[in-house]
Design a protein around this motif. Structure first.
Motif, PDB file in Angstrom:
ATOM      1  N   PRO A  98       0.841  -1.223  -0.061  1.00 16.48           N
ATOM      2  CA  PRO A  98      -0.085   0.077   0.029  1.00 16.48           C
ATOM      3  C   PRO A  98       0.708   1.171   0.012  1.00 16.48           C
ATOM      4  CG  PRO A  98       0.221  -0.790   2.111  1.00 16.48           C
ATOM      5  CD  PRO A  98       0.932  -1.979   1.266  1.00 16.48           C
ATOM      6  N   TRP A  99       2.133   1.315  -0.320  1.00 17.55           N
ATOM      7  CA  TRP A  99       2.797   2.419  -0.454  1.00 17.55           C
ATOM      8  C   TRP A  99       3.287   2.523  -1.854  1.00 17.55           C
ATOM      9  CZ3 TRP A  99       4.130  -1.779   2.798  1.00 17.55           C
ATOM     10  CH2 TRP A  99       5.239  -2.655   2.200  1.00 17.55           C
ATOM     11  N   PRO A 100       3.834   3.728  -2.494  1.00 17.64           N
ATOM     12  CA  PRO A 100       3.933   3.884  -3.699  1.00 17.64           C
ATOM     13  C   PRO A 100       5.362   3.532  -4.080  1.00 17.64           C
ATOM     14  CG  PRO A 100       4.290   6.090  -2.357  1.00 17.64           C
ATOM     15  CD  PRO A 100       3.886   5.091  -1.589  1.00 17.64           C
ATOM     16  N   GLY A 101       5.565   3.246  -5.393  1.00 20.85           N
ATOM     17  CA  GLY A 101       6.954   2.867  -5.999  1.00 20.85           C
ATOM     18  C   GLY A 101       7.148   4.065  -7.136  1.00 20.85           C
ATOM     19  N   ARG A 102       8.515   3.914  -7.565  1.00 14.11           N
ATOM     20  CA  ARG A 102       8.860   4.852  -8.496  1.00 14.11           C
ATOM     21  C   ARG A 102       8.440   4.669  -9.744  1.00 14.11           C
ATOM     22  NH1 ARG A 102      15.363   5.973  -8.284  1.00 14.11           N
ATOM     23  NH2 ARG A 102      15.377   3.568  -8.822  1.00 14.11           N
ATOM     24  N   LYS A 103       8.277   5.872 -10.547  1.00 18.03           N
ATOM     25  CA  LYS A 103       7.792   5.869 -11.981  1.00 18.03           C
ATOM     26  C   LYS A 103       8.726   5.733 -12.877  1.00 18.03           C
ATOM     27  CE  LYS A 103       3.466   6.229 -10.477  1.00 18.03           C
ATOM     28  NZ  LYS A 103       2.693   5.172 -10.144  1.00 18.03           N
ATOM     29  N   PRO A 104       8.619   5.145 -14.067  1.00 13.70           N
ATOM     30  CA  PRO A 104       9.513   4.990 -15.127  1.00 13.70           C
ATOM     31  C   PRO A 104      10.452   6.371 -15.372  1.00 13.70           C
ATOM     32  CG  PRO A 104       7.712   3.823 -15.947  1.00 13.70           C
ATOM     33  CD  PRO A 104       7.342   4.560 -14.462  1.00 13.70           C
ATOM     34  N   ALA A 136      20.330   0.403 -21.373  1.00 16.85           N
ATOM     35  CA  ALA A 136      19.569   0.380 -20.244  1.00 16.85           C
ATOM     36  C   ALA A 136      17.912   1.189 -20.746  1.00 16.85           C
ATOM     37  CB  ALA A 136      19.847   1.413 -19.241  1.00 16.85           C
ATOM     38  N   GLY A 137      18.090   1.807 -21.827  1.00 20.25           N
ATOM     39  CA  GLY A 137      16.955   2.423 -22.347  1.00 20.25           C
ATOM     40  C   GLY A 137      15.870   1.203 -22.700  1.00 20.25           C
ATOM     41  N   ALA A 138      16.076  -0.103 -22.839  1.00 15.12           N
ATOM     42  CA  ALA A 138      15.171  -1.077 -22.955  1.00 15.12           C
ATOM     43  C   ALA A 138      14.440  -1.279 -21.712  1.00 15.12           C
ATOM     44  CB  ALA A 138      15.904  -2.478 -23.555  1.00 15.12           C
ATOM     45  N   ALA A 139      14.960  -0.998 -20.540  1.00 11.51           N
ATOM     46  CA  ALA A 139      14.193  -0.933 -19.293  1.00 11.51           C
ATOM     47  C   ALA A 139      13.252   0.167 -18.803  1.00 11.51           C
ATOM     48  CB  ALA A 139      15.208  -1.420 -18.099  1.00 11.51           C
ATOM     49  N   LEU A 140      13.568   1.282 -19.785  1.00  7.63           N
ATOM     50  CA  LEU A 140      12.566   2.594 -19.468  1.00  7.63           C
ATOM     51  C   LEU A 140      11.432   2.500 -20.076  1.00  7.63           C
ATOM     52  CD1 LEU A 140      16.082   4.725 -19.064  1.00  7.63           C
ATOM     53  CD2 LEU A 140      14.745   3.519 -17.204  1.00  7.63           C
ATOM     54  N   ARG A 141      10.662   1.775 -19.851  1.00  4.36           N
ATOM     55  CA  ARG A 141       9.315   1.599 -20.637  1.00  4.36           C
ATOM     56  C   ARG A 141       8.215   1.713 -19.532  1.00  4.36           C
ATOM     57  NH1 ARG A 141      10.163  -2.388 -17.985  1.00  4.36           N
ATOM     58  NH2 ARG A 141       9.393  -4.250 -18.495  1.00  4.36           N
ATOM     59  N   GLU A 142       7.055   1.879 -19.988  1.00  8.41           N
ATOM     60  CA  GLU A 142       5.907   1.747 -18.907  1.00  8.41           C
ATOM     61  C   GLU A 142       5.903   0.437 -18.773  1.00  8.41           C
ATOM     62  OE1 GLU A 142       4.296   4.294 -17.656  1.00  8.41           O
ATOM     63  OE2 GLU A 142       5.498   5.650 -18.713  1.00  8.41           O
ATOM     64  N   TRP A 143       5.528  -0.039 -17.434  1.00  9.79           N
ATOM     65  CA  TRP A 143       5.333  -1.180 -16.980  1.00  9.79           C
ATOM     66  C   TRP A 143       4.028  -1.283 -15.893  1.00  9.79           C
ATOM     67  CZ3 TRP A 143      10.246   0.979 -15.421  1.00  9.79           C
ATOM     68  CH2 TRP A 143      10.217   1.742 -14.043  1.00  9.79           C
ATOM     69  N   THR A 144       3.546  -2.468 -16.092  1.00 10.49           N
ATOM     70  CA  THR A 144       2.439  -2.847 -14.952  1.00 10.49           C
ATOM     71  C   THR A 144       2.966  -2.782 -13.575  1.00 10.49           C
ATOM     72  OG1 THR A 144       0.973  -3.856 -16.896  1.00 10.49           O
ATOM     73  CG2 THR A 144       0.416  -4.118 -14.498  1.00 10.49           C
ATOM     74  N   ALA A 173      11.339  -2.821  -0.986  1.00  7.70           N
ATOM     75  CA  ALA A 173      10.244  -3.275  -1.373  1.00  7.70           C
ATOM     76  C   ALA A 173       8.893  -2.279  -1.893  1.00  7.70           C
ATOM     77  CB  ALA A 173       9.477  -4.324  -0.681  1.00  7.70           C
ATOM     78  N   ALA A 174       8.365  -2.328  -3.095  1.00  4.28           N
ATOM     79  CA  ALA A 174       7.589  -1.464  -3.365  1.00  4.28           C
ATOM     80  C   ALA A 174       6.799  -1.863  -4.751  1.00  4.28           C
ATOM     81  CB  ALA A 174       8.424  -0.206  -3.702  1.00  4.28           C
ATOM     82  N   PRO A 175       5.966  -1.216  -5.133  1.00  5.50           N
ATOM     83  CA  PRO A 175       5.320  -1.551  -6.580  1.00  5.50           C
ATOM     84  C   PRO A 175       6.472  -1.067  -7.540  1.00  5.50           C
ATOM     85  CG  PRO A 175       3.840  -0.264  -5.258  1.00  5.50           C
ATOM     86  CD  PRO A 175       4.928  -0.540  -4.425  1.00  5.50           C
ATOM     87  N   GLY A 176       6.798  -2.171  -8.512  1.00 10.46           N
ATOM     88  CA  GLY A 176       7.577  -1.797  -9.623  1.00 10.46           C
ATOM     89  C   GLY A 176       7.713  -2.658 -10.529  1.00 10.46           C
ATOM     90  N   ASP A 177       8.668  -2.795 -11.481  1.00  8.20           N
ATOM     91  CA  ASP A 177       8.731  -3.732 -12.620  1.00  8.20           C
ATOM     92  C   ASP A 177       9.217  -5.118 -12.335  1.00  8.20           C
ATOM     93  OD1 ASP A 177       8.860  -4.737 -15.249  1.00  8.20           O
ATOM     94  OD2 ASP A 177      10.867  -3.779 -15.545  1.00  8.20           O
TER      95      ASP A 177
END
Length: 245
Positions: A98-104, A136-144, A173-177
């Motif tokens: 229930p806490w936020p993660g980092r955005k792309p 590294a750019g391959a990882a920097l896309r929108e993820w669920t 720990a957090a929401p992430g890719d």
């Protein structure tokens, strides 16, 4: 008499071991709050919390041994690596914390900031940084977003035979890719990626995993140098970057 061992110590935190008890001392209690909450939520084995008296968190030792160490060959059998791939899958299928993660965009901004630091301090050749920034750019896309461990190093995954006996160090720990966890687990051990993917049990974009290898290495090197660690050691972060060229 039990000896006091110091598995980890730097300016931000330290971990002491006395017999079967680990004492984690962290200057940032918010990190410890996340660690305790994540262990309560995670559907994988975690250390038992014995007590907490800020800034100290006492945890019971896990059975087995760490999956391996960065820069050293892993003696764990393929079955252990497969089990290590199945553990994050269970985590990623669980409800989000229930806490936020980092955005792309935040992850990309961190990468660019650390690349500028590496260039300004002449730490690595410009072409090595430029090439890995592109990878590294391959990882920097929108993820669920999924429930990620956030720092799933192979030293944080304990195995006993072909089973995962526990996962430690949940402060990130957090929401992430999802693929960032798989990349961290296999950093410097690319030869075990296929075993991890087999345990994970669903298609994995290997180019994205490689992108996270470059991202993690580029962003980690400044911190490692500033805290007395050696990313130039054989098999460690700088070698991971060189492997991408």
């Amino acid at each position: 008499m039990e000896e006091v061992q110091v598995p980890v110590a730097h300016q931000e935190r330290a971990t002491l071991r006395v017999g079967d008890i680990f004492l984690k001392i962290d200057a940032d209690q918010a990190r410890t709050d996340v660690e305790v909450a994540a262990m309560e939520l995670a559907p994988v084995p975690t250390p038992r919390v014995l007590w907490r008296n800020p800034p100290v968190l006492a945890l019971a030792a896990l059975p087995g041994a760490a999956l391996g160490r960065l820069g050293r060959p892993s003696s764990a059998p393929p079955g252990a690596w497969t089990a290590a791939g199945a553990a994050p899958r269970r985590l990623h299928d669980a409800p989000l914390p229930p806490w936020p993660g980092r955005k792309p965009r935040e992850v990309e901004a961190d990468l660019d900031r650390q690349c500028r630091w590496l260039l300004a301090n002449d730490v690595l050749p410009t072409d090595l940084i430029t090439r890995n920034r592109a990878v590294a750019g391959a990882a920097l896309r929108e993820w669920t977003p999924v429930f990620t461990h956030g720092d799933l190093q192979l030293t944080h995954v304990f195995v006993d035979g072909d089973e995962v006996s526990g996962v430690i160090d949940w402060s990130e720990a957090a929401p992430g890719d999802a693929l960032s966890d798989l990349a961290t687990l296999t950093l410097g051990h690319e030869e075990h990626l296929h075993d991890v993917i087999a345990g994970y049990g669903s298609p994995v974009e290997v180019e994205v995993v490689r992108g996270w290898w470059s991202w993690r290495s580029l962003t980690a090197i400044p911190w490692l140098l500033q805290h007395g660690f050696d990313p130039f050691a054989p098999g460690c972060e700088v070698d991971v970057l060189r492997a991408r060229t």
